[in-house]
Design an enzyme around this catalytic site. Structure first.
Site, short mmCIF file in Angstrom:
data_model
loop_
_atom_site.label_atom_id
_atom_site.label_comp_id
_atom_site.label_asym_id
_atom_site.label_seq_id
_atom_site.Cartn_x
_atom_site.Cartn_y
_atom_site.Cartn_z
N SER A 27 10.56 0.49 15.37
CA SER A 27 9.46 -0.03 16.32
C SER A 27 9.65 -1.67 16.53
O SER A 27 9.18 -2.11 17.47
CB SER A 27 8.19 0.45 16.27
OG SER A 27 7.62 -0.37 15.21
N ASP A 80 6.80 10.52 10.82
CA ASP A 80 6.18 10.19 9.56
C ASP A 80 7.31 10.73 8.77
O ASP A 80 7.00 11.63 8.30
CB ASP A 80 5.05 10.81 9.39
CG ASP A 80 4.22 10.23 8.06
OD1 ASP A 80 4.89 9.56 7.16
OD2 ASP A 80 3.04 10.68 7.83
N TYR A 102 7.08 -2.20 -4.63
CA TYR A 102 8.23 -2.32 -3.68
C TYR A 102 9.50 -2.49 -4.32
O TYR A 102 10.48 -1.97 -3.89
CB TYR A 102 7.91 -3.75 -2.68
CG TYR A 102 9.00 -3.96 -1.73
CD1 TYR A 102 9.07 -3.24 -0.78
CD2 TYR A 102 9.87 -4.97 -2.17
CE1 TYR A 102 9.93 -3.43 0.32
CE2 TYR A 102 10.94 -5.29 -0.96
CZ TYR A 102 10.84 -4.56 0.09
OH TYR A 102 11.79 -4.85 1.03
#
Length: 277
Positions: free
Chosen positions: A16, A89, A182
């Site tokens: 996106s 998702d 992360y």
């Protein structure tokens, strides 16, 4: 025009905005039909409300209207390519399987998968790491890539051609202060990449990872200015990379020019991993 990916169908997750959006556009410029997927769709009337459950960065992007899922697909169609936008998702295994099956049915094949969907908004020293965000990051960054790769695997095996490109990070190769979740997921991505490379070789499926450094995305602009400067100074070029730098590497790895490259973690990091001073 040189269109090395003409006739190929690519799926880009987390497309996106930022890196994913640029990846999708450059793959289309190279001739591929490109399917854009993301958990956020700009035309969703409950966009801001839904973004609250995904974390601070999703909220910021929703509030600032920095969501371009459907408009990216439209831009690709304006290039003369086929495209579509799907809400997906990557942590929802059943939804991933369903969406990938719909893409295969509509486009006839899936040749290229770019596992770009990820989270990058959980920063804290170990003792302050949020356990819920740790779980979320593992589900999105690592298990999400596993879910999507597993879903397209049968299609790539059947056609005996495939390209899987995973998004790692220098945090996964160097570690990241305050980035336990992360960096752990991005290190795991490199292990997954190599395993898929070994298992895919006999079916002409390559699996590689991009290892970005500091890239000038929308999310990077929300970083603390002093921290931004420190990270930029760490690079050999003394400047951040641009999303195009990542996208061009992905286009190359998707092409037949890279048919003998597999299991690689390719740094696109401006020398941040060098001994700079």
């Amino acid at each position: 025009m040189n269109l090395p990916l003409k006739g190929k169908v690519a799926v880009v997750t987390g497309a996106s905005r930022g890196l994913g959006r640029m990846d999708a556009l450059k793959l289309a410029e190279a001739g591929a039909d490109v399917v854009v997927t993301d958990i956020l769709i700009e035309e969703d009337e409950k966009l801001e409300e839904k973004s609250e459950q995904y974390g601070p960065m999703s909220q910021i992007m929703a509030q600032s209207k920095t969501i371009y899922t459907k408009s990216t697909a439209k831009q690709i169609e304006e290039m003369g390519r086929r495209s579509a936008a799907y809400r997906m998702d990557v942590t929802d295994r059943e939804e991933v399987q369903k969406v990938m099956a719909e893409i295969k049915d509509k486009f006839g094949r899936i040749d290229i998968l770019v596992n770009n969907a990820g989270t990058l908004d959980h920063t804290a020293r170990l003792e302050h790491q949020n356990d819920d965000f740790w779980d979320r990051d593992l589900k999105v960054n690592l298990t999400g890539a596993y879910n999507c790769s597993k879903a397209v695997w049968p299609y790539m095996k059947e056609q005996k051609w495939g390209r899987i490109i995973n998004m790692a990070s220098v945090a996964g190769t160097l570690g990241g202060y305050g980035q336990a979740s992360y960096s752990t997921t991005k290190a795991g991505i490199l292990g997954l990449t190599k395993t898929l490379a070994l298992e895919g070789a006999r079916y002409n499926i390559t699996s590689n990872a991009i290892v970005p450094g500091i890239i000038n995305t929308e999310a990077f602009q929300y970083t603390n200015p002093k921290m931004r400067e420190r990270m930029i100074e760490r690079t050999a070029f003394k400047r951040p990379g641009e999303p195009e730098d990542i996208a061009y590497a992905i286009v190359f790895l998707s092409s037949d020019q890279a048919k003998y490259i597999t299991g690689v973690g390719l740094p696109v990091a401006g020398g941040i991993d060098l001994f700079t001073f």
